[in-house]
Design a protein around this motif. Sequence first.
Motif, PDB file in Angstrom:
ATOM      1  N   LYS A   2       0.827  -1.214   0.000  1.00  0.00           N
ATOM      2  CA  LYS A   2       0.000   0.000   0.000  1.00  0.00           C
ATOM      3  C   LYS A   2       0.857   1.258   0.000  1.00  0.00           C
ATOM      4  N   GLU A  35       0.613   4.007  -2.983  1.00  0.00           N
ATOM      5  CA  GLU A  35       0.259   5.409  -2.764  1.00  0.00           C
ATOM      6  C   GLU A  35       1.274   6.370  -3.371  1.00  0.00           C
ATOM      7  N   ARG A  89       0.439  -1.059  -7.203  1.00  0.00           N
ATOM      8  CA  ARG A  89      -0.988  -0.776  -7.272  1.00  0.00           C
ATOM      9  C   ARG A  89      -1.767  -2.007  -7.740  1.00  0.00           C
ATOM     10  N   TRP A 129      -7.579   0.366  -7.229  1.00  0.00           N
ATOM     11  CA  TRP A 129      -6.128   0.282  -7.402  1.00  0.00           C
ATOM     12  C   TRP A 129      -5.780  -0.436  -8.700  1.00  0.00           C
ATOM     13  N   GLN A 168      -9.692   9.726  -6.608  1.00  0.00           N
ATOM     14  CA  GLN A 168      -8.235   9.607  -6.513  1.00  0.00           C
ATOM     15  C   GLN A 168      -7.548  10.483  -7.542  1.00  0.00           C
TER      16      GLN A 168
END
Length: 319
Positions: free
Chosen positions: A231, A235, A242, A266, A308
Amino acid sequence: MRISDAIIVGTLLVLGCQPAAWAQDAVAGRAAPIPPRPIPGVALPEPETDDSAVPQPLAGGLTTAPAAPAPRAALPLAPFTNAREALRAWMRDKTAGDQVGAVRALEYAASQGHLTAQFKLGRMYAGGEGVPTNDLKAFEYFSKIADENADAIPGTADGRIVGSAFVALGGYFIDGIKGTYVKPNADRAFDMFHYAASYFGDPEGQYNLARLYMNGQGTPRDQRQAARWMKLAAEKGHVPARAVFGDMLVRGSDGVPRQVSQGLMWLSLARDAADPQRDAWILERYDAAFAAASAGDRSAALALVERQQQYTSGRIPPR
């Protein structure tokens, strides 16, 4: 984490690297991670000189007298007077297509302790860029960087280079280098990736560390730790991280609750940044997850992707 040629050229004329305290962990109030123990066996080239002018030892420990120079003869010179001059020569020779001269200049700068020159040479030998591929030479350049600069400040140009060197070493320890003293060693690979991931915050190091936790290499298998490090890399925009993190959320596992819409988000972000030729596996994982998801999860994932993207572009504040 990849260091682009543009970054390398921009930093090559900055000599040396600034010694630093453990800045990142001091700010956070945590104990600093301990650098992995030094890597033995490094033997790097020294600046070329005229050996004929150096007195040679005899059997009894004495030396021969150097030949008397001709009147007013100049003393032999090293190829360059300093690393800055060598780096200018490297750029000039590279532009002119003189690969031999360019490598010679870069090796001189590296022998003078220039961090970026050492990293560039390591990458050249690892990939066969203008030189014959030589993984042992690449390993030794990366080892020298790691051994001498483990306390570089995270987030700086030097810190990014050193973090990448630790990641490269981790890769070599995973497989070893056939026919050399570098043998496969999962424990040492874990040390390298963990230091790059934890101290330097390197996303490639975080991704590889997560893979070790997933597979139980060099450390007990731990899906929660794998998800945590994956993770962190995701990010930061690491595309494979991802995809893998998204797949972990879609499937769920021990310690990783199933979150289909988050996982699809993701995977969608990874798919959008993937190279169709090199990253076909990412497209396959996305297609399989999307086909198996419910209409509600698909709709929620699309909304998360849009949010996002707005956050990444700065149009909305983080939650």
